[in-house]
Design an enzyme around this catalytic site. Structure first.
Site, PDB file in Angstrom:
ATOM      1  N   ASP A 203      41.623  19.675  -9.974  1.00 38.54           N
ATOM      2  CA  ASP A 203      40.575  19.661 -10.992  1.00 38.54           C
ATOM      3  C   ASP A 203      41.135  19.407 -12.393  1.00 38.54           C
ATOM      4  OD1 ASP A 203      37.862  19.827 -11.682  1.00 38.54           O
ATOM      5  OD2 ASP A 203      38.007  21.943 -12.199  1.00 38.54           O
ATOM      6  N   SER A 227      32.332  20.312 -14.341  1.00 41.42           N
ATOM      7  CA  SER A 227      32.373  19.763 -12.985  1.00 41.42           C
ATOM      8  C   SER A 227      31.079  20.117 -12.276  1.00 41.42           C
ATOM      9  CB  SER A 227      33.564  20.336 -12.217  1.00 41.42           C
ATOM     10  OG  SER A 227      34.780  20.032 -12.866  1.00 41.42           O
ATOM     11  N   GLN A 277      34.824  13.478  -7.399  1.00 30.73           N
ATOM     12  CA  GLN A 277      34.157  14.488  -8.226  1.00 30.73           C
ATOM     13  C   GLN A 277      33.137  13.830  -9.146  1.00 30.73           C
ATOM     14  OE1 GLN A 277      35.740  16.399 -12.002  1.00 30.73           O
ATOM     15  NE2 GLN A 277      36.221  18.034 -10.553  1.00 30.73           N
TER      16      GLN A 277
END
Length: 287
Positions: A203, A227, A277
């Site tokens: 991430d 996110s 993502q």
């Protein structure tokens, strides 16, 4: 093993509080909210705690609410299926009686089969690059006081970007990002723990890919970023204490959302994991 890595590995040790329920601790990394990779990594630990004889091969997660750095996190695991080849788990991460993340993960028994992969990009080696920590310390006096300590202290994972953006004067750049990363000291050999740490590290910086062509960064006070979801697929063995290359690109951004995808290679050029993502990239207007 460094103190920072020991601290991170300690965060991956969840406390059992009931059958298929675990408690994890939070950490403040200087972001506006709890780091998404933190919840991803701990959720995967909770799921793997309920599986034997199979290895995680994929995860799909939705971030429901912003997490707090001041509260512990409860993880509730549901055993969706246990088959001969695959097992599936669903994990709900909860803070203050409300879900902050839902993760589904699939586990597979060892198997052989067809094998091919994308080619590793040709980029400068990590030894020729400067770490993000060194770059942050070089401009320490320009970092806001409220996050200065978190952004300039020792870190468990070292990241070296190939073409970093100046956060104080971002320029428009192509939507590709390349970064080498590894833990700062030796890791245990446990492949499951290495996968959980890779989920944690995946991430870092990924959402920045879709922001590069617009010349903006999450450091700007008028940028709201988060996110929204995160998916990973694991394909080949790796170690987090050996250099890994994170090659990411962003095919599109629209409607306040940006899509990012990444391939993670080991130093030998093997594709060990893939990531996708979607993130919120909303530029606020006055008032």
């Amino acid at each position: 093993m460094s103190d920072t890595l020991t601290g991170l590995l300690d965060l991956m040790k969840l406390q059992p509080i009931a059958p298929d329920r675990y408690l994890g601790q939070s950490q403040d990394l200087g972001f506006r909210n709890l780091f998404g990779g933190h919840v991803l990594g701990q959720s995967l630990v909770a799921a793997t705690n309920t599986c034997e004889g199979v290895d995680v091969h994929s995860l799909h997660a939705y971030f429901i609410r912003a997490g707090s750095t001041q509260l512990p996190i409860e993880y509730q695991v549901e055993r969706i299926r246990d088959g001969k080849s695959f097992s599936v788990r669903r994990v709900t991460a909860i803070q203050d009686n409300a879900p902050i993340l839902i993760l589904s993960s699939s586990f597979q028994a060892p198997e052989t089969g067809f094998d091919h992969q994308a080619e590793m990009p040709q980029v400068p080696p990590p030894e020729s690059l400067v770490s993000e920590l060194e770059l942050a310390r070089a401009v320490k006096d320009r970092i806001p006081a409220r996050i200065r300590e978190q952004f300039t202290c020792d870190r468990p994972i070292e990241i070296r970007q190939v073409d970093p953006i100046n956060p104080f004067n971002p320029q428009k750049m192509p939507p590709q990002r390349y970064a080498w990363f590894r833990t700062v000291s030796a890791m245990p050999a446990d492949p499951t723990l290495n996968k959980c740490l890779l989920a944690y590290a995946s991430d870092f910086g990924l959402q920045a890919t879709c922001m590069r062509p617009h010349g903006v960064t999450f450091y700007q006070p008028d940028m709201m970023t988060a996110s929204l979801d995160h998916a990973m697929w694991f394909y080949r063995p790796f170690r987090m204490d050996e250099w890994l290359l994170y090659a990411s690109d962003s095919p599109t951004a629209a409607n306040g959302r940006g899509f990012n995808r990444g391939n993670i290679f080991n130093r030998q050029g093997q594709l060990v994991a893939c990531v996708a993502q979607e993130g919120l990239i909303r530029q606020l207007t006055p008032g």
